[in-house]
Design an enzyme around this catalytic site. Structure first.
Site, mmCIF file in Angstrom:
data_model
loop_
_atom_site.group_PDB
_atom_site.id
_atom_site.type_symbol
_atom_site.label_atom_id
_atom_site.label_comp_id
_atom_site.label_asym_id
_atom_site.label_seq_id
_atom_site.Cartn_x
_atom_site.Cartn_y
_atom_site.Cartn_z
ATOM 1 C CG PHE A 88 -1.639 1.144 1.642
ATOM 2 C CD1 PHE A 88 -2.286 1.940 0.712
ATOM 3 C CD2 PHE A 88 -1.724 1.488 2.997
ATOM 4 C CE1 PHE A 88 -2.992 3.070 1.104
ATOM 5 C CE2 PHE A 88 -2.432 2.603 3.396
ATOM 6 C CZ PHE A 88 -3.060 3.402 2.456
ATOM 7 C CE LYS A 141 7.292 -1.202 11.338
ATOM 8 N NZ LYS A 141 7.599 -1.370 9.892
HETATM 9 P P1 NAD Z 1 1.468 -3.669 3.099
HETATM 10 O O1 NAD Z 1 1.200 -5.010 3.706
HETATM 11 O O2 NAD Z 1 0.481 -3.137 2.131
HETATM 12 O O3 NAD Z 1 2.899 -3.682 2.378
HETATM 13 C C1 NAD Z 1 4.005 -4.384 2.894
HETATM 14 C C2 NAD Z 1 4.753 -5.031 1.732
HETATM 15 O O4 NAD Z 1 5.879 -5.741 2.271
HETATM 16 C C3 NAD Z 1 3.906 -6.067 0.964
HETATM 17 O O5 NAD Z 1 3.938 -5.807 -0.425
HETATM 18 C C4 NAD Z 1 4.565 -7.397 1.295
HETATM 19 O O6 NAD Z 1 4.499 -8.350 0.242
HETATM 20 C C5 NAD Z 1 6.013 -6.957 1.558
HETATM 21 N N1 NAD Z 1 6.728 -7.939 2.382
HETATM 22 C C6 NAD Z 1 6.282 -8.543 3.509
HETATM 23 N N2 NAD Z 1 7.204 -9.399 3.969
HETATM 24 C C7 NAD Z 1 8.274 -9.322 3.121
HETATM 25 C C8 NAD Z 1 9.533 -9.968 3.074
HETATM 26 N N3 NAD Z 1 9.883 -10.907 3.987
HETATM 27 N N4 NAD Z 1 10.395 -9.643 2.083
HETATM 28 C C9 NAD Z 1 10.040 -8.730 1.133
HETATM 29 N N5 NAD Z 1 8.856 -8.081 1.128
HETATM 30 C C10 NAD Z 1 7.975 -8.391 2.106
HETATM 31 O O7 NAD Z 1 1.705 -2.679 4.338
HETATM 32 P P2 NAD Z 1 1.597 -1.076 4.378
HETATM 33 O O8 NAD Z 1 0.317 -0.731 5.042
HETATM 34 O O9 NAD Z 1 1.936 -0.500 3.054
HETATM 35 O O10 NAD Z 1 2.762 -0.737 5.420
HETATM 36 C C11 NAD Z 1 4.047 -0.351 4.960
HETATM 37 C C12 NAD Z 1 4.936 -0.089 6.151
HETATM 38 O O11 NAD Z 1 4.372 0.955 6.946
HETATM 39 C C13 NAD Z 1 5.119 -1.273 7.087
HETATM 40 O O12 NAD Z 1 6.482 -1.335 7.480
HETATM 41 C C14 NAD Z 1 4.240 -0.961 8.279
HETATM 42 O O13 NAD Z 1 4.779 -1.523 9.466
HETATM 43 C C15 NAD Z 1 4.323 0.559 8.294
HETATM 44 N N6 NAD Z 1 3.142 1.217 8.891
HETATM 45 C C16 NAD Z 1 1.913 1.031 8.312
HETATM 46 C C17 NAD Z 1 0.803 1.697 8.862
HETATM 47 C C18 NAD Z 1 -0.583 1.560 8.241
HETATM 48 O O14 NAD Z 1 -1.547 2.124 8.791
HETATM 49 N N7 NAD Z 1 -0.738 0.864 7.115
HETATM 50 C C19 NAD Z 1 0.973 2.515 9.989
HETATM 51 C C20 NAD Z 1 2.253 2.680 10.535
HETATM 52 C C21 NAD Z 1 3.332 2.030 9.968
#
Ligand code: NAD
Length: 244
Positions: free
Chosen positions: A18, A146
């Protein structure tokens, strides 16, 4: 608004996700060279490297082949899984593998997506900033992993050629979200809307995904070695380097 920046070559780790996708779009829009590293491929518009971040060799191969100078690492398993071992493998060991591969390949910059949750232990947080340390008792395995990953990223600053920084977004909303709206909708479908936590005055921060993505670009642009301090003699004479 665009900020002048030296031309880096970017690898967005987790770039099929995302937030990662929005970062890729913004880099493309300003004409930058960007590739994606992820375990799943969702688009074919940029070079894609399939791999798992817990495998240092896979990350290093992608870094070398793409000629990356700046990594933006957004990968993580989704929050709220009941799988502490997976969080540790991907977020802690995986992020350490990314750092090791970056140092091995002489990468200059690493921007890490941490989370506001790293300082949350379930109690209210008001007017806090990045000086607040992670709690002794973490909220859950996701937030603990994290926090450990963020610590490793910050400690790696200055290792080899590498400069590092970490951002802590709170909740993220916007197009492409698969977690937040789906979760809220499930609550509605399951008829659980009559539950209330607190007195209905709880506050939580949300940021539009495009703004979180842009913050990553700005962080990468600003991640430069500070210029050397002016020589002592010029300070004593009261003249700066610019005035001379
Ligand atoms: P998401 O799940 O949409 O995207 C994460 C991506 O990481 C996915 O495409 C997944 O395939 C990839 N991934 C997972 N494990 C992997 C691995 N072992 N090797 C390679 N790729 C891998 O998540 P998001 O919502 O886009 O979140 C992105 C980042 O932001 C994350 O680190 C999350 O902790 C952080 N975050 C998200 C939010 C939120 O509200 N969505 C809030 C705070 C922090």
């Amino acid at each position: 608004m665009s900020v002048s920046h030296k031309k880096d070559v970017y690898l967005v780790i987790g770039g099929s996700g995302f937030l990662g996708r929005h970062i890729v779009e913004q880099l493309k829009d300003r004409g930058d060279n960007v590739s994606v590293f992820d375990i799943v491929q969702r688009t074919e518009d940029v070079p894609f490297y399939s791999g798992d971040i817990s495998d240092q060799a896979q990350v290093a191969t992608a870094l070398r082949r793409s000629g990356t100078t700046c990594i933006i690492h957004t990968a993580s398993p989704p929050a709220a899984l009941n799988d502490p071992a997976l969080y540790w493998k991907v977020n802690v060991d995986g992020t350490k593998a990314v750092i090791a591969a970056a140092v091995e390949c002489g990468v200059r910059k690493l921007v890490y997506t941490s989370s506001a949750g790293v300082v949350f232990n379930g109690a209210d947080l008001t007017d806090v900033d990045e000086r607040l340390p992670p709690p002794d008792q973490p909220m859950d395995a996701y937030n603990e992993s994290k926090a450990k990953a963020e610590e490793a990223v910050i400690e790696a600053n200055g290792k080899g050629n590498l400069l590092t920084t970490a951002l802590r977004p709170a909740g993220i909303f916007g197009p492409g979200d698969r977690q937040m709206m789906a979760g809220l909708y499930r609550v509605f479908e399951d008829g659980k809307t009559h539950f209330q936590i607190g007195d209905n005055n709880n506050l939580f921060d949300w940021t539009y995904v495009g703004n979180v993505a842009y913050a990553h670009l700005l962080a990468a642009d600003k991640l430069e070695t500070p210029p050397p301090a002016p020589p002592l003699a010029s300070l004593k004479s009261g003249k700066s380097e610019i005035e001379k």
